[in-house]
Design a protein around this motif. Sequence first.
Motif, PDB file in Angstrom:
ATOM      1  N   ARG A  34     -49.091 -44.205  65.225  1.00 35.04           N
ATOM      2  CA  ARG A  34     -47.645 -43.986  65.380  1.00 35.04           C
ATOM      3  C   ARG A  34     -47.039 -45.037  66.298  1.00 35.04           C
ATOM      4  NH1 ARG A  34     -48.581 -38.014  65.682  1.00 35.04           N
ATOM      5  NH2 ARG A  34     -48.851 -38.374  67.899  1.00 35.04           N
ATOM      6  N   ASP A  35     -47.700 -45.293  67.434  1.00 29.71           N
ATOM      7  CA  ASP A  35     -47.183 -46.286  68.383  1.00 29.71           C
ATOM      8  C   ASP A  35     -47.124 -47.677  67.754  1.00 29.71           C
ATOM      9  OD1 ASP A  35     -46.837 -44.387  70.345  1.00 29.71           O
ATOM     10  OD2 ASP A  35     -48.715 -44.852  71.395  1.00 29.71           O
ATOM     11  N   ARG A  36     -48.154 -48.026  67.018  1.00 33.75           N
ATOM     12  CA  ARG A  36     -48.181 -49.345  66.373  1.00 33.75           C
ATOM     13  C   ARG A  36     -47.062 -49.453  65.332  1.00 33.75           C
ATOM     14  NH1 ARG A  36     -47.714 -54.033  66.446  1.00 33.75           N
ATOM     15  NH2 ARG A  36     -48.717 -55.325  64.921  1.00 33.75           N
ATOM     16  N   LEU A  37     -46.833 -48.384  64.567  1.00 34.25           N
ATOM     17  CA  LEU A  37     -45.733 -48.368  63.602  1.00 34.25           C
ATOM     18  C   LEU A  37     -44.403 -48.573  64.313  1.00 34.25           C
ATOM     19  CD1 LEU A  37     -44.519 -47.820  60.751  1.00 34.25           C
ATOM     20  CD2 LEU A  37     -44.488 -45.395  61.392  1.00 34.25           C
ATOM     21  N   LEU A  38     -44.196 -47.867  65.414  1.00 35.22           N
ATOM     22  CA  LEU A  38     -42.937 -47.985  66.152  1.00 35.22           C
ATOM     23  C   LEU A  38     -42.749 -49.393  66.721  1.00 35.22           C
ATOM     24  CD1 LEU A  38     -42.843 -44.514  67.930  1.00 35.22           C
ATOM     25  CD2 LEU A  38     -41.561 -45.247  65.907  1.00 35.22           C
ATOM     26  N   GLU A  39     -43.823 -50.020  67.175  1.00 36.74           N
ATOM     27  CA  GLU A  39     -43.731 -51.403  67.658  1.00 36.74           C
ATOM     28  C   GLU A  39     -43.308 -52.351  66.543  1.00 36.74           C
ATOM     29  OE1 GLU A  39     -47.526 -52.354  69.350  1.00 36.74           O
ATOM     30  OE2 GLU A  39     -47.317 -50.865  70.947  1.00 36.74           O
ATOM     31  N   MET A  40     -43.922 -52.189  65.380  1.00 33.88           N
ATOM     32  CA  MET A  40     -43.597 -53.046  64.237  1.00 33.88           C
ATOM     33  C   MET A  40     -42.140 -52.849  63.808  1.00 33.88           C
ATOM     34  SD  MET A  40     -47.122 -52.552  62.076  1.00 33.88           S
ATOM     35  CE  MET A  40     -46.726 -53.649  60.731  1.00 33.88           C
ATOM     36  N   LEU A  41     -41.694 -51.608  63.787  1.00 31.84           N
ATOM     37  CA  LEU A  41     -40.320 -51.322  63.374  1.00 31.84           C
ATOM     38  C   LEU A  41     -39.313 -51.774  64.423  1.00 31.84           C
ATOM     39  CD1 LEU A  41     -40.861 -47.868  61.641  1.00 31.84           C
ATOM     40  CD2 LEU A  41     -40.385 -50.072  60.534  1.00 31.84           C
ATOM     41  N   ALA A  42     -39.691 -51.733  65.691  1.00 31.11           N
ATOM     42  CA  ALA A  42     -38.802 -52.229  66.749  1.00 31.11           C
ATOM     43  C   ALA A  42     -38.613 -53.733  66.606  1.00 31.11           C
ATOM     44  CB  ALA A  42     -39.367 -51.889  68.123  1.00 31.11           C
ATOM     45  N   GLU A  43     -39.685 -54.437  66.317  1.00 31.10           N
ATOM     46  CA  GLU A  43     -39.599 -55.880  66.093  1.00 31.10           C
ATOM     47  C   GLU A  43     -38.716 -56.166  64.874  1.00 31.10           C
ATOM     48  OE1 GLU A  43     -42.957 -58.684  64.553  1.00 31.10           O
ATOM     49  OE2 GLU A  43     -43.212 -58.474  66.733  1.00 31.10           O
ATOM     50  N   TYR A  44     -38.896 -55.389  63.827  1.00 32.89           N
ATOM     51  CA  TYR A  44     -38.089 -55.535  62.613  1.00 32.89           C
ATOM     52  C   TYR A  44     -36.613 -55.283  62.922  1.00 32.89           C
ATOM     53  CZ  TYR A  44     -36.400 -54.566  57.871  1.00 32.89           C
ATOM     54  OH  TYR A  44     -35.687 -54.576  56.696  1.00 32.89           O
ATOM     55  N   GLN A  45     -36.343 -54.217  63.678  1.00 35.54           N
ATOM     56  CA  GLN A  45     -34.968 -53.889  64.053  1.00 35.54           C
ATOM     57  C   GLN A  45     -34.347 -55.013  64.869  1.00 35.54           C
ATOM     58  OE1 GLN A  45     -33.448 -49.844  65.469  1.00 35.54           O
ATOM     59  NE2 GLN A  45     -33.834 -50.881  67.406  1.00 35.54           N
ATOM     60  N   GLY A  46     -35.102 -55.548  65.806  1.00 29.91           N
ATOM     61  CA  GLY A  46     -34.588 -56.620  66.644  1.00 29.91           C
ATOM     62  C   GLY A  46     -34.265 -57.876  65.868  1.00 29.91           C
ATOM     63  N   LEU A 129     -43.287 -53.371  54.367  1.00 29.95           N
ATOM     64  CA  LEU A 129     -44.366 -54.116  55.025  1.00 29.95           C
ATOM     65  C   LEU A 129     -44.255 -55.605  54.717  1.00 29.95           C
ATOM     66  CD1 LEU A 129     -46.904 -54.156  56.746  1.00 29.95           C
ATOM     67  CD2 LEU A 129     -48.231 -53.690  54.666  1.00 29.95           C
ATOM     68  N   THR A 130     -43.962 -55.948  53.479  1.00 31.24           N
ATOM     69  CA  THR A 130     -43.786 -57.354  53.101  1.00 31.24           C
ATOM     70  C   THR A 130     -42.622 -57.963  53.864  1.00 31.24           C
ATOM     71  OG1 THR A 130     -44.671 -56.934  50.884  1.00 31.24           O
ATOM     72  CG2 THR A 130     -43.335 -58.924  51.166  1.00 31.24           C
ATOM     73  N   ASP A 131     -41.531 -57.233  53.976  1.00 34.43           N
ATOM     74  CA  ASP A 131     -40.357 -57.720  54.716  1.00 34.43           C
ATOM     75  C   ASP A 131     -40.692 -57.924  56.195  1.00 34.43           C
ATOM     76  OD1 ASP A 131     -37.730 -58.590  54.803  1.00 34.43           O
ATOM     77  OD2 ASP A 131     -36.895 -56.589  55.079  1.00 34.43           O
ATOM     78  N   ILE A 132     -41.432 -56.997  56.785  1.00 38.52           N
ATOM     79  CA  ILE A 132     -41.835 -57.117  58.188  1.00 38.52           C
ATOM     80  C   ILE A 132     -42.718 -58.345  58.383  1.00 38.52           C
ATOM     81  CG2 ILE A 132     -43.330 -56.064  59.953  1.00 38.52           C
ATOM     82  CD1 ILE A 132     -42.122 -53.347  59.116  1.00 38.52           C
ATOM     83  N   GLU A 133     -43.661 -58.555  57.472  1.00 32.45           N
ATOM     84  CA  GLU A 133     -44.554 -59.713  57.582  1.00 32.45           C
ATOM     85  C   GLU A 133     -43.781 -61.024  57.426  1.00 32.45           C
ATOM     86  OE1 GLU A 133     -47.411 -58.682  54.587  1.00 32.45           O
ATOM     87  OE2 GLU A 133     -48.636 -57.529  56.002  1.00 32.45           O
TER      88      GLU A 133
END
Length: 173
Positions: A34-46, A129-133
């Motif tokens: 969960r924490d790792r997902l939130l980190e990835m999504l925070a980076e995406y949001q930023g 996931l592709t968009d985040i990468e």
Amino acid sequence: MQRREDIMLVDGYNMIGAWPMLAAIRDNDLEEARDRLLEMLAEYQGFTGVTVVVVFDAYQVPGVGSTFHQHRVTVVYTKEKETADACIERLAVELAMRSRNLYVATSDLVEQHVAFGKGALRISARELLTDIEQNRISIERTVKHTANKRNELDDNLSMDVRMKLERWRRGKL
């Protein structure tokens, strides 16, 4: 008319189950996944400017139903006897407005159809996931490009402003 920011509703456990690196972590430590997902999504949001709301299913956990912010991402644990799908549908209705785009990120096909019917745009777990990468690659490229370049004021001023500053420096203003 001023455009409000776009919002993405994310089915948290759906992403954890669909993304291989998080599914591997989940098997040993669900909280870490969960924490790792939130980190990835925070980076995406930023990077994208899209407001991210992650919904975690607490259907069989009595008395949960909480909302908080972690890494500037809004995290929602559903109420007792409320599924993540029902919560996402409720939020989609509340947040759907003509002045912004609303995205629902889930690989649950039924949920995608319901969200689309409520006026939201749908995105699958694989697409997110592709968009985040791709965003991560863009960030790394930008950091590499700017890391070797000095950030001098002179490079950011027009010739007119530079001339005025030079006259001022020489006392000829």
